[in-house]
Design an enzyme around this catalytic site. Structure first.
Site, PDB file in Angstrom:
ATOM      1  N   SER A 141       0.933  -1.317   0.060  1.00 30.84           N
ATOM      2  CA  SER A 141       0.079   0.030  -0.077  1.00 30.84           C
ATOM      3  C   SER A 141       0.921   1.262  -0.013  1.00 30.84           C
ATOM      4  O   SER A 141       0.489   2.182  -0.755  1.00 30.84           O
ATOM      5  CB  SER A 141      -0.787  -0.015   1.144  1.00 30.84           C
ATOM      6  OG  SER A 141      -1.616  -1.031   1.310  1.00 30.84           O
ATOM      7  N   HIS A 183      -6.508  -3.588  -6.463  1.00 32.17           N
ATOM      8  CA  HIS A 183      -6.493  -3.896  -4.949  1.00 32.17           C
ATOM      9  C   HIS A 183      -6.904  -2.442  -4.375  1.00 32.17           C
ATOM     10  O   HIS A 183      -6.265  -1.466  -5.220  1.00 32.17           O
ATOM     11  CB  HIS A 183      -4.987  -4.263  -4.348  1.00 32.17           C
ATOM     12  CG  HIS A 183      -5.160  -4.297  -2.670  1.00 32.17           C
ATOM     13  ND1 HIS A 183      -4.777  -3.132  -1.794  1.00 32.17           N
ATOM     14  CD2 HIS A 183      -5.489  -5.454  -2.153  1.00 32.17           C
ATOM     15  CE1 HIS A 183      -5.000  -3.877  -0.511  1.00 32.17           C
ATOM     16  NE2 HIS A 183      -5.400  -4.982  -0.710  1.00 32.17           N
ATOM     17  N   THR A 240      -5.964  -9.594  -6.282  1.00 32.41           N
ATOM     18  CA  THR A 240      -6.467 -10.079  -4.741  1.00 32.41           C
ATOM     19  C   THR A 240      -7.362 -11.245  -4.718  1.00 32.41           C
ATOM     20  O   THR A 240      -7.105 -12.193  -4.204  1.00 32.41           O
ATOM     21  CB  THR A 240      -6.664  -8.946  -3.990  1.00 32.41           C
ATOM     22  OG1 THR A 240      -5.817  -8.019  -4.175  1.00 32.41           O
ATOM     23  CG2 THR A 240      -6.798  -9.461  -2.535  1.00 32.41           C
ATOM     24  N   TYR A 326      19.277  19.744  10.320  1.00 30.50           N
ATOM     25  CA  TYR A 326      19.888  18.845  11.201  1.00 30.50           C
ATOM     26  C   TYR A 326      20.102  17.429  10.641  1.00 30.50           C
ATOM     27  O   TYR A 326      20.451  16.534  11.402  1.00 30.50           O
ATOM     28  CB  TYR A 326      18.919  18.666  12.428  1.00 30.50           C
ATOM     29  CG  TYR A 326      17.375  18.911  12.386  1.00 30.50           C
ATOM     30  CD1 TYR A 326      16.685  20.034  12.207  1.00 30.50           C
ATOM     31  CD2 TYR A 326      16.807  17.470  12.125  1.00 30.50           C
ATOM     32  CE1 TYR A 326      15.436  19.886  12.234  1.00 30.50           C
ATOM     33  CE2 TYR A 326      15.552  17.558  11.689  1.00 30.50           C
ATOM     34  CZ  TYR A 326      14.633  18.732  11.760  1.00 30.50           C
ATOM     35  OH  TYR A 326      13.082  18.861  11.477  1.00 30.50           O
TER      36      TYR A 326
HETATM   37  C1  LIG Z   1      -2.526  -7.272  -5.104  1.00 34.93           C
HETATM   38  C2  LIG Z   1      -2.367  -6.670  -3.832  1.00 34.93           C
HETATM   39  N1  LIG Z   1      -1.726  -5.585  -3.779  1.00 34.93           N
HETATM   40  C3  LIG Z   1      -1.603  -4.975  -2.663  1.00 34.93           C
HETATM   41  C4  LIG Z   1      -1.944  -5.394  -1.634  1.00 34.93           C
HETATM   42  C5  LIG Z   1      -1.686  -4.754  -0.044  1.00 34.93           C
HETATM   43  O1  LIG Z   1      -0.826  -5.246   0.359  1.00 34.93           O
HETATM   44  P1  LIG Z   1      -0.203  -4.707   1.937  1.00 34.93           P
HETATM   45  O2  LIG Z   1      -0.741  -5.328   3.011  1.00 34.93           O
HETATM   46  O3  LIG Z   1       1.470  -5.117   1.728  1.00 34.93           O
HETATM   47  O4  LIG Z   1      -0.185  -3.223   1.720  1.00 34.93           O
HETATM   48  C6  LIG Z   1      -2.399  -6.899  -1.623  1.00 34.93           C
HETATM   49  C7  LIG Z   1      -2.874  -7.251  -0.348  1.00 34.93           C
HETATM   50  O5  LIG Z   1      -3.381  -8.396  -0.333  1.00 34.93           O
HETATM   51  C8  LIG Z   1      -2.683  -7.463  -2.675  1.00 34.93           C
HETATM   52  O6  LIG Z   1      -3.237  -8.321  -2.770  1.00 34.93           O
END
Ligand SMILES: Cc1ncc(COP(=O)(O)O)c(C=O)c1O
Length: 490
Positions: A141, A183, A240, A326
């Site tokens: 994500s 996703h 997914t 810094y």
């Molecule tokens: C295709 C795909 N992209 C992104 C993600 C998100 O993964 P993360 O939990 O590492 O953010 C998933 C989670 O299952 C996924 O299946």
């Protein structure tokens, strides 16, 4: 905790973990606690005085463990099953011991360089182009958010970094593209970047859940006509729900023609490209601007470790870098300071666990295990295909099977609303019944509006016997629930 006390507690902790991993299948896979139970069983207030390790271990055994859903269980088949493997766990231990913060090369030279090295290893293992540079993110994500932010930074004449969205009146509205099966993290990225959900356009998929490149091209043309500014396309390698693979080659053609950033979300399935016979799944990805793959999904690395690759990390730096006095160092012109390539300043030594995993298994060892998971998934799919009361709902390119119970004598009437509703209910009950046994844990999705079960294989301890047992549970419970709940009129 002085070194001797640490040693004594540490030996006990390692013994505890070794026993846990060796016998994890004696627990119910899915925690049986009710919401609030774990919290209610533990002290609501922090202790005034320190407590012995024994007391903490007791609470761990008696209260924390019953509230654990065991992702390391061999019958964990939900979501994308994964493994916190022995070498990965040891990597986490060392990372905590060093407690480095790799915000700057100077604050963590080894962590910074090991991160660059292991991602280059992974790049080679997956056959990705030499120009790709890698960076570890906590999750896919975050990686996709970083990719979309970089893509926005790369849009000519759209200086959002300096002027912000509000400071660019009259600017065209940005839009990004993904398939209906992509996703939700990409939509979240659009929300975070201020594009809004209206800045997201979902492209329909074909009969096998893959993005339709012709409809992508048409959507972009329509949007340009309507005054949108298309800038970013996500293709998914291993969606997914069904693990479908978008046709990246024609999508890359569209992106090239339209000058759009191509991001590939290969979070789950990208790992399969380690297998020479599966290399083809990344066809076209050499033309991507960025790509994410999650070793914490299918490469036996404990959560969290997501590999983000980008053709031009300078754009990422331009999008994110803000360096106060810094944080200035003498070496900044010679090195990569990883704080410059994302949201977080502080960064854990995540590379260590992946380095230990790859060194322990070797490429061959990893490939053998992935191949076995794919074999087990095909075996399960064959069972589904051979059973009249079940039907498979999607192809099985990797280690996930989508299927549902569908009693034989209803098959021809599935389009009738009453039958469709009954089948949805039957499958939902079936999933809960199997999960409630504690002997397997499956999750679900919806395909074409229908409730579909998913069985995902990805744990190193899963054997053919576990898969067979899950199948028997499903078959027996489906027959029982059907006979107990089918209304007379059906
Ligand atoms: C295709 C795909 N992209 C992104 C993600 C998100 O993964 P993360 O939990 O590492 O953010 C998933 C989670 O299952 C996924 O299946």
């Amino acid at each position: 905790m002085d070194p001797e006390e640490f040693r004594a507690a540490g030996y006990r902790a390692i013994d505890w973990i070794a026993d846990y991993l060796g016998g994890v299948d004696r627990y119910p896979v899915l925690a049986r606690v009710r919401p609030g139970a774990t919290r209610a069983a533990l002290s609501a207030d922090p202790p005034e005085d320190g407590e012995p390790f024994d007391a903490v271990l007791r609470d761990l055994d008696e209260t924390v463990v019953p509230g654990i859903t065991h992702w390391n269980h061999p019958a964990f088949f939900a979501y994308f099953a994964n493994t916190g493997s022995g070498p990965g766990i040891l990597g986490e231990l060392f990372a905590a011991a060093f407690n480095t913060n790799s915000m700057l090369w100077k604050t963590a030279p080894a962590a910074t360089e090991l991160e660059e090295l292991v991602l280059d290893w992974l790049r080679k293992m997956l056959g990705l182009p030499a120009e790709f540079r890698g960076l570890v993110q906590d999750t896919a994500s975050t990686a996709s958010l970083v990719a979309a932010a970089a893509a926005r930074e790369a849009v000519p004449g759209f200086d959002v970094r300096i002027r912000g969205l509000q400071g660019t009146p009259g600017a065209p509205r940005l839009r990004l593209y993904l398939s209906e099966q992509a996703h939700s993290s990409i939509e979240k990225a659009a929300v975070v970047l201020g594009l809004g959900l209206e800045g997201v356009r979902k492209i329909p998929v074909d009969g096998e859940f893959r993005m339709r490149p012709d409809l992508l091209a048409r959507a972009i043309a329509e949007d340009r006509e309507a005054g949108w500014l298309p800038f970013f396309v996500t293709a998914t390698v291993g969606t997914t729900s069904t693990t479908s693979v978008d046709p990246v080659v024609p999508i890359a053609d569209v992106c090239e023609r339209e000058k759009l950033w191509l991001h590939v979300d290969a979070a789950y399935a990208g790992s399969a490209a380690i297998l020479p016979e599966m290399r083809g799944i990344l066809a076209g990805c050499d033309r991507a601007d960025s790509l994410v793959v999650n070793p914490h999904k299918w490469l036996f690395t404990p959560v969290d470790f997501s590999a983000f690759f980008c053709r031009d990390l300078d754009v990422v730096r331009r999008a994110f870098s803000v360096v106060p006095e810094y944080l200035r160092t003498r070496e900044e012109d010679e090195v990569r300071n990883h704080m410059d390539y994302g949201v977080a300043l502080g960064r854990r030594f995540r590379a260590l666990k992946f380095w230990m995993v790859v060194r322990h298994f070797g490429i061959r060892g990893i490939a053998d295990r992935l191949r076995e998971h794919i074999r087990l998934a095909r075996l399960f799919a064959d069972r589904v295909d051979g059973e009249p009361g079940f039907v498979r709902e999607a192809p099985v390119p990797f280690s996930v099977v989508c299927f549902r119970a569908r009693p034989d004598d209803l098959a021809e009437r599935v389009s009738e609303p009453a039958v469709a509703a009954y089948l949805d209910g039957l499958n939902e009950r079936l999933m809960h019944a199997v999960n409630d046994t504690g002997r397997a844990y499956l999750s679900h999705t919806k395909l074409g509006g229908r409730f579909v079960l998913r069985l995902a294989i990805g744990n190193l301890r899963t054997t053919e016997a576990h898969v067979r047992r899950a199948w028997e549970l499903l078959r027996d419970h489906a027959a029982r629930i059907d006979s107990e709940t089918r209304p007379d009129r059906l």
